[in-house]
Design an enzyme around this catalytic site. Structure first.
Site, PDB file in Angstrom:
ATOM      1  N   ASP A  98       0.622  -1.168  -0.454  1.00  0.00           N
ATOM      2  CA  ASP A  98      -0.293  -0.078  -0.209  1.00  0.00           C
ATOM      3  C   ASP A  98       1.196   1.504   0.234  1.00  0.00           C
ATOM      4  O   ASP A  98       2.202   1.481   0.579  1.00  0.00           O
ATOM      5  CB  ASP A  98      -0.352   0.060   1.626  1.00  0.00           C
ATOM      6  CG  ASP A  98      -1.690   1.148   1.442  1.00  0.00           C
ATOM      7  OD1 ASP A  98      -2.399   1.956   0.143  1.00  0.00           O
ATOM      8  OD2 ASP A  98      -1.417   1.885   2.535  1.00  0.00           O
ATOM      9  N   VAL A  99       0.222   2.174  -0.487  1.00  0.00           N
ATOM     10  CA  VAL A  99       1.427   3.584  -0.437  1.00  0.00           C
ATOM     11  C   VAL A  99       0.925   4.216   0.110  1.00  0.00           C
ATOM     12  O   VAL A  99       2.100   4.746   1.456  1.00  0.00           O
ATOM     13  CB  VAL A  99       1.263   4.449  -1.763  1.00  0.00           C
ATOM     14  CG1 VAL A  99       2.119   5.427  -1.593  1.00  0.00           C
ATOM     15  CG2 VAL A  99       1.697   3.086  -2.705  1.00  0.00           C
ATOM     16  N   ASP A 100      -0.097   5.310   0.558  1.00  0.00           N
ATOM     17  CA  ASP A 100      -0.749   6.294   1.454  1.00  0.00           C
ATOM     18  C   ASP A 100      -0.033   5.325   3.171  1.00  0.00           C
ATOM     19  O   ASP A 100      -0.821   4.807   3.813  1.00  0.00           O
ATOM     20  CB  ASP A 100      -2.081   6.691   1.443  1.00  0.00           C
ATOM     21  CG  ASP A 100      -1.920   7.247   0.082  1.00  0.00           C
ATOM     22  OD1 ASP A 100      -1.107   8.557  -0.094  1.00  0.00           O
ATOM     23  OD2 ASP A 100      -2.869   7.383  -0.820  1.00  0.00           O
TER      24      ASP A 100
ATOM     25  N   MET B 165     -11.553   5.526   5.873  1.00  0.00           N
ATOM     26  CA  MET B 165     -10.626   4.525   6.708  1.00  0.00           C
ATOM     27  C   MET B 165     -11.590   3.012   7.547  1.00  0.00           C
ATOM     28  O   MET B 165     -10.932   1.856   8.101  1.00  0.00           O
ATOM     29  CB  MET B 165      -9.737   4.700   7.173  1.00  0.00           C
ATOM     30  CG  MET B 165      -8.585   5.820   6.423  1.00  0.00           C
ATOM     31  SD  MET B 165      -7.584   4.414   5.754  1.00  0.00           S
ATOM     32  CE  MET B 165      -6.412   5.118   4.936  1.00  0.00           C
TER      33      MET B 165
ATOM     34  N   SER C  30      -2.336   0.772  -4.816  1.00  0.00           N
ATOM     35  CA  SER C  30      -3.322   2.317  -3.985  1.00  0.00           C
ATOM     36  C   SER C  30      -4.445   2.514  -4.263  1.00  0.00           C
ATOM     37  O   SER C  30      -4.602   2.131  -5.423  1.00  0.00           O
ATOM     38  CB  SER C  30      -1.879   3.402  -3.903  1.00  0.00           C
ATOM     39  OG  SER C  30      -2.526   4.317  -3.602  1.00  0.00           O
ATOM     40  N   GLY C  31      -5.550   2.767  -3.235  1.00  0.00           N
ATOM     41  CA  GLY C  31      -6.277   3.906  -3.964  1.00  0.00           C
ATOM     42  C   GLY C  31      -6.482   4.731  -3.915  1.00  0.00           C
ATOM     43  O   GLY C  31      -7.503   5.907  -4.367  1.00  0.00           O
ATOM     44  N   GLY C  32      -4.813   5.533  -4.260  1.00  0.00           N
ATOM     45  CA  GLY C  32      -4.321   6.735  -4.264  1.00  0.00           C
ATOM     46  C   GLY C  32      -4.350   7.253  -5.578  1.00  0.00           C
ATOM     47  O   GLY C  32      -5.081   6.420  -6.969  1.00  0.00           O
TER      48      GLY C  32
ATOM     49  N   LYS D  53      -8.269  -4.181  -3.657  1.00  0.00           N
ATOM     50  CA  LYS D  53      -7.112  -4.947  -4.080  1.00  0.00           C
ATOM     51  C   LYS D  53      -6.727  -6.265  -4.206  1.00  0.00           C
ATOM     52  O   LYS D  53      -5.536  -7.104  -4.130  1.00  0.00           O
ATOM     53  CB  LYS D  53      -5.675  -4.400  -2.126  1.00  0.00           C
ATOM     54  CG  LYS D  53      -5.460  -2.403  -2.577  1.00  0.00           C
ATOM     55  CD  LYS D  53      -4.925  -1.923  -1.056  1.00  0.00           C
ATOM     56  CE  LYS D  53      -5.233  -0.648  -1.669  1.00  0.00           C
ATOM     57  NZ  LYS D  53      -4.840   0.139  -0.124  1.00  0.00           N
TER      58      LYS D  53
ATOM     59  N   THR E 101      -8.984  -2.329   3.781  1.00  0.00           N
ATOM     60  CA  THR E 101      -8.824  -2.501   2.347  1.00  0.00           C
ATOM     61  C   THR E 101      -7.606  -3.132   1.832  1.00  0.00           C
ATOM     62  O   THR E 101      -7.502  -3.820   0.991  1.00  0.00           O
ATOM     63  CB  THR E 101      -8.436  -1.693   1.079  1.00  0.00           C
ATOM     64  OG1 THR E 101      -7.876  -0.256   0.982  1.00  0.00           O
ATOM     65  CG2 THR E 101     -10.072   0.063   1.198  1.00  0.00           C
TER      66      THR E 101
END
Length: 254
Positions: free
Chosen positions: A47-49, A79, A135-137, A188, A212
């Site tokens: 994951d990124v964030d 979240m 990522s969700g970003g 994911k 997630t």
């Protein structure tokens, strides 16, 4: 006639697992299995964030656009899993409506990498593992992060914004698996399942801090919860192995 089989002499010198681990045997077994999979990982999805990066890029983008508080409220609900990911994404973007120009400017700000991630990714690459950013970003913000970590762009799974002919915000690509969550075919979990199917990975690990990320295993073979930037109780309790620094993961590869 019956034969009584003698108990092997060495049995007492090897205490059973339950003797050695009287407290929550199952959790220690789960963690041991996760450590084994990690050590033999042929693919790792980060994951990124709040995992690879210290910050939440959507919240930072909102701050940059002057709508930080409104967006942070929606992020918190997402979240905690109280609203669906896609609805949260849509409503946050609706508040921000970032133009292509703003996204390009924002992507040029230096990434705040979590300590230890560069070394960890370098070691994974050296071991021949494929490293993905899932990522969700937004892709345009994540590509510079991937560049710093020497991760090829085709190993990024993230959201793509759609602009009109004047480069103004129109929406986001709903065909990207990361634009949704809540089932094994999207988000994911969907990415991890697809990667295993397409590449035949045997030990695919998902590492992340949020709900997630936890959803991704299975199909990911193990989920390592990361609490170095944010600790979410549900994730900590649900992870196969919970760590608070990348140093721990690095040492476990030695």
């Amino acid at each position: 006639s019956m034969f009584r089989v003698a108990t092997p002499l060495h049995s007492s010198s090897h205490p059973s697992v339950s003797d050695t681990y009287p407290i929550s045997t199952t959790q220690s077994q789960v963690e041991r299995r996760a450590r084994h999979i990690w050590k033999h990982a042929d693919a790792v999805c980060f994951d990124v964030d709040s995992t690879v990066c210290e910050n939440e890029s959507i919240d930072d983008l909102a701050e940059y656009l002057g709508v930080g508080e409104e967006v942070a409220t929606v992020t918190r609900k997402a979240m905690n899993g109280s609203i669906g990911f896609r609805d949260a994404l849509a409503s946050r973007l609706e508040i921000m409506r970032p133009s292509r120009e703003v996204m390009n400017e924002f992507a040029q700000l230096p990434a705040k990498l979590t300590p230890g991630i560069s070394e960890l990714v370098a070691v994974l690459h050296k071991r021949g593992a494929h490293v993905y950013l899932v990522s969700g970003g937004f892709r345009s913000i994540i590509e510079p992060v991937a560049d710093v970590l020497s991760i090829p762009h085709h190993r990024i799974y993230a959201n793509e914004l759609i602009y009109d002919s004047y480069c103004q915000y129109l929406g986001f690509d709903e065909d990207e698996p990361t634009s949704d969550s809540g089932s094994k075919s999207v988000g994911k979990a969907g990415v991890c399942g697809m990667l295993k199917k397409d590449h035949g990975y045997k030990n695919l690990v998902m590492v992340g801090d949020g709900a997630t990320d936890l959803e991704a295993s299975p199909p990911a073979d193990a989920f390592i919860g990361f609490g170095g930037n944010a600790v979410r109780t549900s994730v900590k309790n649900g992870s196969d192995w919970f760590v608070t620094s990348f140093e721990t993961l690095l040492q476990a590869l030695q």
